[in-house]
Motif scaffolding. Structure first.
Motif, mmCIF file in Angstrom:
data_model
loop_
_atom_site.group_PDB
_atom_site.id
_atom_site.type_symbol
_atom_site.label_atom_id
_atom_site.label_comp_id
_atom_site.label_asym_id
_atom_site.label_seq_id
_atom_site.Cartn_x
_atom_site.Cartn_y
_atom_site.Cartn_z
ATOM 1 N N LYS A 1 -5.029 -10.320 -5.569
ATOM 2 C CA LYS A 1 -3.548 -10.546 -4.877
ATOM 3 C C LYS A 1 -2.706 -11.667 -5.434
ATOM 4 N N ASP B 1 -6.933 -10.941 4.622
ATOM 5 C CA ASP B 1 -8.175 -10.396 5.233
ATOM 6 C C ASP B 1 -7.527 -8.919 6.087
ATOM 7 N N PRO B 2 -7.391 -7.855 5.328
ATOM 8 C CA PRO B 2 -6.680 -6.918 6.221
ATOM 9 C C PRO B 2 -7.626 -6.271 7.345
ATOM 10 N N LYS B 3 -8.864 -6.573 7.404
ATOM 11 C CA LYS B 3 -9.756 -5.972 8.401
ATOM 12 C C LYS B 3 -9.856 -6.941 9.582
ATOM 13 N N ASP B 4 -9.184 -8.148 9.518
ATOM 14 C CA ASP B 4 -9.189 -8.985 10.382
ATOM 15 C C ASP B 4 -8.046 -8.916 11.564
ATOM 16 N N CYS C 1 -4.114 -10.052 10.680
ATOM 17 C CA CYS C 1 -3.031 -8.711 10.658
ATOM 18 C C CYS C 1 -2.042 -9.140 11.817
ATOM 19 N N ASP D 1 -0.901 -5.843 1.544
ATOM 20 C CA ASP D 1 -1.886 -5.244 2.608
ATOM 21 C C ASP D 1 -2.887 -4.416 1.986
ATOM 22 N N ARG D 2 -2.951 -4.724 0.616
ATOM 23 C CA ARG D 2 -4.109 -3.632 -0.194
ATOM 24 C C ARG D 2 -5.549 -4.162 0.207
ATOM 25 N N GLU D 3 -6.485 -3.311 0.087
ATOM 26 C CA GLU D 3 -7.880 -3.547 0.169
ATOM 27 C C GLU D 3 -8.249 -4.073 -1.173
ATOM 28 N N GLU D 4 -7.726 -5.326 -1.411
ATOM 29 C CA GLU D 4 -8.290 -6.179 -2.811
ATOM 30 C C GLU D 4 -8.899 -7.561 -2.444
ATOM 31 N N ARG D 5 -9.436 -7.917 -3.371
ATOM 32 C CA ARG D 5 -10.026 -9.302 -3.341
ATOM 33 C C ARG D 5 -8.883 -10.168 -3.317
ATOM 34 N N SER E 1 0.818 -1.244 -0.187
ATOM 35 C CA SER E 1 -0.020 0.039 -0.217
ATOM 36 C C SER E 1 0.679 1.103 -0.012
#
Length: 572
Positions: free
Chosen positions: A512, A476-479, A483, A504-508, A4
């Motif tokens: 990645k 799962d960058p929100k988990d 992380c 660490d991108r917010e991508e599916r 990112s």
RNA sequence: CGGAGCGUAGCGCAGCCUGGUAGCGCGUUUGGUUCGGGACCAAAAGGUCGAGGGUUCAACUCCCUCCGCUCCGACCA
């Protein structure tokens, strides 16, 4: 490093500018960006890979006893006048004038500068042997830059120069560099092989090129599968294989109006091109000579020039041809010619061939070369191709394509004479130093790695030159739990000296995975909620389909072990 | 330098032949639904149409000149 925060954008589509796969991939994977034709910017990812190659080169040069220096890229043209190369390399060099109107060049290579330098620094045999090298940007005003970094106007080259007291000592320096090159390319994960090469404008007696086999290569390589003989097509030789033709009647003149080319003749006579003998008239340092090759072959001008020991070799103009042969261009033949005639070896014993009659619109059939013409010598003159006999073992050879990544030359005293680079020997006598020079196209080598190591999904980096050894995919960058595992792994691996790129991108996940394949890190580590639930993180090599699930606490060890194994596999 | 082609949004392209004031896909931004191999819906930002000149009421479109890029050839450590 976190993706990112990286200046890295991958491209889904092939760039319009690129022709060969390595160039497409380097742009798509965000390694390089074009500024203009033959000029590229290295992006963070590309620069990391470039530095890895440079460091391998540096380590092996140092190991071989060479000393690193850095010479100016900007050079006074006067130096080039002293060696005579301002004229020979002239158009290929960038030239400019300083404010005092002094002509300067941007160095395409550094024989002149280094010889001038060593001439001043070395005065005694005690200081020799000495090999210096640099890793530096070179400039060449390429007629046609292409293939990205393969043929660029500005490129990075490692150039080394050895100085010795004798030819024998110079041979040892040459061998040391040759061996270092083998190691360098091996460590880069490249399948590069040395081939005998032509020396070109650099001059000198002997040289080898290191070639990476690739269909997109710009050089032809002649290779003998039976004995291992390999040479650049520019220099490749072939064995003396005399023709085994039957006797034939006396020559007969035949009307061949307007039939000037081999194509015309094959159409007119209805027989294959090899039944004709091509007679080429050249001017060697101003004197006319004839070269004879079979109708289906091409003359290798390099070889012819070397054979004649000529400084300059050009095809004769129409006027000269008419004066020498008495016929217009297209009707030259060996019969009755009084100038020196050199014939290719394959014409040894050739009979019943058709040649020009040295008379307008006329050819001679039933020519028996040795009976009817006075051939000065039968030599190796043609451009060697597939099927020709090996000069060493006589077996048929093959032709392949290659990318020239390195070149080593024995120069002798060509430059030390021009620059009066002498030393005093142990008897107090002045002697010329004996030189060698050794180049590696660093930027080209990097692209050659990609050209040789990729698949449909992207680059497959050898770990030694990979921008990052490990791609760590944070699915799962929100988990927070996921992380935490990633943070920990990243730190542990960094502490062990491994380069890790965390996606660490917010991508599916799919994005990645695709990008990880594209940028080609040798080890891929996936950390996601699903994987953790199954018991750990997933480790996969770029070269394999196999995924290994490893418990979190063992992951760092497992990854480091893989990295070590990959590195050791490349070490000579 | 010779031959061919191309230059339109960050990237890949259509529109030009037949002139009427610019569009598609990807990417980007926002919102929502999604979430393990390049998702979907909605909205939005983003273009001196390579540059200059000419023709015309009007030029991305036609004409001229120049520049840049790509391919083939000649050339080249």
């Amino acid at each position: 490093m976190r993706w990112s925060r990286l200046l890295l954008a991958t491209l889904r589509d092939d760039p319009q500018e690129a022709e060969i796969v390595s160039h497409k991939l380097m742009v798509r994977a965000g390694l390089i960006r074009k500024l203009s034709g033959g000029l590229y910017t290295f992006m963070p990812l590309g620069l990391r890979a470039l530095h890895k190659v440079s460091n391998i080169v540096r380590e092996e040069m140092d190991r071989a006893g060479a000393q690193e220096i850095l010479m100016p890229a900007l050079q006074p043209a006067e130096l080039w006048e002293r060696s005579g190369r301002l004229a020979t390399m002239g158009p290929g060099m960038f030239r400019l004038k300083d404010r005092a109107e002094r002509l300067m060049t941007l160095g395409p290579t550094h024989e002149e500068v280094v010889t001038d330098l060593l001439a001043g620094e070395v005065s005694s045999y005690r200081q020799l042997p000495c090999t210096v090298y640099q890793i530096q940007t070179k400039f060449r005003d390429e007629i046609r830059p292409r293939f990205g970094l393969m043929r660029a106007k500005e490129f990075i080259m490692k150039d080394a120069y050895s100085f010795d007291t004798s030819l024998e000592a110079a041979d040892a320096s040459y061998q040391a560099m040759f061996d270092a090159y083998v190691r360098i390319f091996q460590r880069c994960g490249l399948d590069a092989r040395p081939v005998e090469a032509d020396t070109g404008d650099i001059g000198g007696k002997w040289s080898h090129e290191f070639m990476v086999l690739a269909d997109s290569g710009e050089d032809g390589i002649i290779d003998c599968p039976a004995c291992g003989y390999a040479a650049n097509q520019e220099r490749a030789e072939h064995a003396d294989t005399p023709a085994n033709d039957p006797e034939c009647p006396s020559p007969l003149a035949v009307d061949t109006p307007d039939a000037r080319t081999i194509d015309d003749l094959t159409a007119l006579f209805g027989c294959p091109a090899d039944r004709f003998i091509k007679t080429l008239i050249y001017l060697a340092d101003g004197k006319p000579v004839a070269a004879l090759v079979p109708g289906d072959r091409d003359l290798n001008e390099n070889k012819f020039k070397r054979l004649l020991n000529a400084k300059q070799l050009v095809m004769a103009d129409d006027t000269t041809i008419e004066k020498v042969t008495g016929a217009p261009t297209g009707f030259s033949g060996p019969v009755g010619l009084t100038i020196p005639i050199y014939a290719d070896r394959t014409l040894h014993g050739a009979t019943d061939r058709t040649t020009g009659a040295n008379k307008a619109d006329t050819h001679l059939t039933h020519v028996s070369l040795e009976r009817d013409a006075s051939v000065t010598a039968f030599e190796d003159l043609v451009i060697v191709g597939s099927g020709d006999a090996c000069p060493r073992c006589g077996k048929p050879m093959q032709i392949k394509r290659g990318i020239e990544v390195g070149h080593v030359f024995k120069l002798g005293t060509k430059y030390t004479e021009s620059f009066d680079a002498t030393y005093l020997n142990d008897k107090g006598q002045s002697e010329l130093m004996v030189m060698g020079c050794y180049g590696i196209g660093v930027t080209r080598t990097l692209q050659a790695v990609v050209e040789q190591s990729h698949d449909a999904d992207g680059i497959i980096w050898p770990i030694s030159v990979a921008p990052y050894a490990v791609s760590l995919l944070l699915l799962d960058p929100k988990d927070p739990a996921v992380c935490a595992v990633v943070d920990d792994l990243e730190q542990t691996l960094a502490a062990r000296g491994l380069d890790v790129l965390v996606d660490d991108r917010e991508e599916r996940p799919g994005v990645k995975f695709k990008d990880a394949d594209l940028i080609g890190s040798p080890i891929r580590v996936v950390v996601g909620a699903k994987g953790l639930a199954k018991g750990g993180v997933e480790i996969k090599l770029r070269t394999s389909k196999e995924v290994t699930l490893v418990p979190v606490e063992q992951a760092a060890d497992a990854i480091a072990a893989q990295a070590t194994a990959l590195t050791e596999a490349l070490c000579p």
